[in-house]
Design an enzyme around this catalytic site. Sequence first.
Site, PDB file in Angstrom:
ATOM      1  N   HIS A  87     -13.366 -13.314  -4.134  1.00  0.00           N
ATOM      2  CA  HIS A  87     -12.689 -13.360  -2.841  1.00  0.00           C
ATOM      3  C   HIS A  87     -11.821 -14.604  -2.707  1.00  0.00           C
ATOM      4  CE1 HIS A  87     -14.537  -9.771  -1.164  1.00  0.00           C
ATOM      5  NE2 HIS A  87     -15.578 -10.111  -1.883  1.00  0.00           N
TER       6      HIS A  87
ATOM      7  N   GLU B  42       1.718  16.153   5.769  1.00  0.00           N
ATOM      8  CA  GLU B  42       0.993  15.703   4.579  1.00  0.00           C
ATOM      9  C   GLU B  42       0.671  16.840   3.622  1.00  0.00           C
ATOM     10  OE1 GLU B  42      -2.075  12.497   6.052  1.00  0.00           O
ATOM     11  OE2 GLU B  42      -1.844  14.039   7.596  1.00  0.00           O
TER      12      GLU B  42
ATOM     13  N   ASP C  24      -0.560  11.503   0.602  1.00  0.00           N
ATOM     14  CA  ASP C  24      -1.237  12.799   0.509  1.00  0.00           C
ATOM     15  C   ASP C  24      -0.265  13.906   0.124  1.00  0.00           C
ATOM     16  OD1 ASP C  24      -3.944  12.323   0.922  1.00  0.00           O
ATOM     17  OD2 ASP C  24      -3.726  12.240   3.090  1.00  0.00           O
TER      18      ASP C  24
ATOM     19  N   CYS D  62       6.014   7.327   6.089  1.00  0.00           N
ATOM     20  CA  CYS D  62       5.056   6.253   5.824  1.00  0.00           C
ATOM     21  C   CYS D  62       4.432   6.503   4.456  1.00  0.00           C
ATOM     22  CB  CYS D  62       3.983   6.204   6.912  1.00  0.00           C
ATOM     23  SG  CYS D  62       3.021   7.705   7.097  1.00  0.00           S
TER      24      CYS D  62
END
Length: 819
Positions: free
Chosen positions: A439, A681, A705, A752
């Site tokens: 991290h 989608e 998608d 998008c």
Amino acid sequence: MIGFVLVSHSAQLAEGLRELAEQAAHGSVAIAAAGGTGDPTNPIGTDAYRVLQAIEAVYSEDGVLVFMDLGSAVLSAETALELLAEDRRTRVRLCPAPLVEGTVAAVSQAAAGAGIDEILREAANALAAKAPQADATAEPPGAAEIVVAVPNRLGLHARPAAQLVRLARGYRARVTLENLTAHAGPADAGSISAVLGLGARQGHRLRIRAWGNDAGDALAALADFVASGCGEGDEAPPGAAAPSPAPAPPLAGRLTGIPASAGVAIGPLVRYRPSAVHLSARTVEDPEAERQRLLAAVAGARDETRGLDEWSLAHAGAGEAAIFGAQSLLLEDPPLISAVSHAILDGRVDAAFAWQQETRRLADRLAALDDPYLRARAADVTDLALRVLRRLTGVAGVLPELREPSILAAPDLAPAEVQDLDPARCLGLCLESGSPLAHSMIMARAKGIPAVVGLGPAISALADGTNVAIDGEQAAVWISPTAAEIEELEDRRERRVAALRQAAAERHRPAATRDGRRIRLVANISAVAEAAEAVERGAEGVGVLRTEFLFMGRANAPGEDEQLSAYRAIAASLAGRPLVVRTLDIGGDKGLPYIDFGAETNPFLGWRGIRVTLRRRDLFRTQLRAILRAGAGQQIRLLLPMITSLDELREAKSRVAEVEAELEAENLPCHRHMKIGVMIEAPAAAAVAEQLAREADFMSIGTNDLTQYVMAADRTNARVAALADPFQPAVLRTIRQVIGAARQAGTDVALCGELAADPVATPLLLGLGLEEFSVSVPLIPELKRAIAQWTLPEAEAIAGKAFGLDSCHAVRRLLSSHR
């Protein structure tokens, strides 16, 4: 007079029971409520410190009785008892009686002057009045169990382990986990250290057992959570997929490591080798005072961890911030706090030594696990331990002062240390060990600091001031680079830096092509904090608010008020800019423990998106009420995911109208006649785009998608992932068809997904007539700059050429040649 403490997962339940008990006792008994976690983000659960404070608030020499619901309430009460001063501990009793009936019976007896043993007997018999109504044949509750396999690639690492612990704590049940594959456990599901210590990897079989009132619900929820991939599916945590480079032949003056954070940096080396902290046990005269010093240090570290969580959420995203949520759970982990407290109280040793010994044991257990990602979590425990030790010893691990822009070399760095780095001074990082999974490297990427890890001890053997150059993408470090190498690297860096600076400087200009065509550039966000960041980066609004962040990692769906508060906060951050709220998009690779998806052979072709919410009317209604109420006086629009037919759109619009009528009848302000859009989608939606465009107020093309559905290729399947390329001619023709249908109907259309954010695709999309791009927040300035490089005729010409090509490779070559 005996004192009473009421411990419940719900703060409201505990407080309500306190009021009821005070009425039963006519106000003559001291009663304290210790419900909930005190954390507004995850309010359901219990906290040992809150229980401890409640005990101390009502403490009496006559004794204290603690009533609990099950699961983490019992665990927190037991931990609080261990944290209590030894001379007080013997006067506190944990009562196994039913919470509500037992409390009312007990306080009534206490008010009448009964002793503690008589009160305990009365509380234990509190259910006798209900016995005639109970099923005489019912057996006493026993343990229920289920065995489930872990499907997600990295198993129960920090992020899903923290979610699982919070989920388990939300039920009135005692839950254990056992790793049947690794022969580890059983472990308390309410303990983060215990869950991580199981070393559960992909394919491992876990036995989940539960006892108590909510045992069945807890078992079902936890089994669904694990079986669904712990909210991750097959997705690796951020940074987990960073590739290791192929071994290169050793070159003079050059080291090769592992790529961790992209970018080029050149400058003098500054070494950081923190001195090892070796603490010896010191005998203390007042163990209780020393324990209180420990609790204060832990509380301070918890505040610091929450600050890191907020910073990471705003700058690196919710996934990357999850490690700090896990660390916060470790700071209240009952087995850890209990073990350290025992060492202090029984061994009379100082808090710093006791804390270091126990956290070192925990880190060693994680480091010994087989899984490399879980082994990397040992560094997170060490980082956490140091935050507490700094408060106990007054000695901080201080990074060297960078008097000039430099490259920092170190054995490894903790996330908190990386957060303190100033990118203007720290040009890059060279680490002996470390991992791109760590991290600390996620933080480096968020800060834009180039980094190479896994370089070995050679890097720290260099003298301070040695001139070095690094390339984070190539995982290369040049030692005393030649003039030619410096020139090449400087040119590469300057081009990148200049482009990023120009994009940042112009981020608040309206997005437009070079010949003045205005383009709307909006953000995709998944958290409240990201709204303000989107505005700062130059977004003109939010194109997709992914509301799943409100529903994930919890035992129950968020209520109307919680959702309303979040939507209003985001709208306020946008200061009048448009906000598109997508309704819950769940299913496929995203599951929720409180929605039963059943067994699905192909979840991506099953119950997901609008199909779920149209059937779960309770969830849909609650969310619609919150969205419509938040929309009062705001530019908010509603987006429906995974629409495949006109029937679905019409049914959803009907539900919206019903909710609007409800709110008007209740005289609640709401957004009347809110605009409703659809996600495109699926190929079915694209095929009827002309019809959808006439009935929807706007459309948003989700290329991630859409690509896999058009190409019948799961992008997470390595064997066919190459087919799932948005530059495939079939995908591009589908996008062109949708944009054309929208323009013909006069309906707004946005795009998008990854394709919208790729500057290579910008001229192609502009040439198709796209006028709204919706992308991730950090990419907004760079995409604005890419849009400004083209005129509309130039873009249309490139799009025309692209549609004459027959492969995604040819399309990519064409677009790359025009950059």
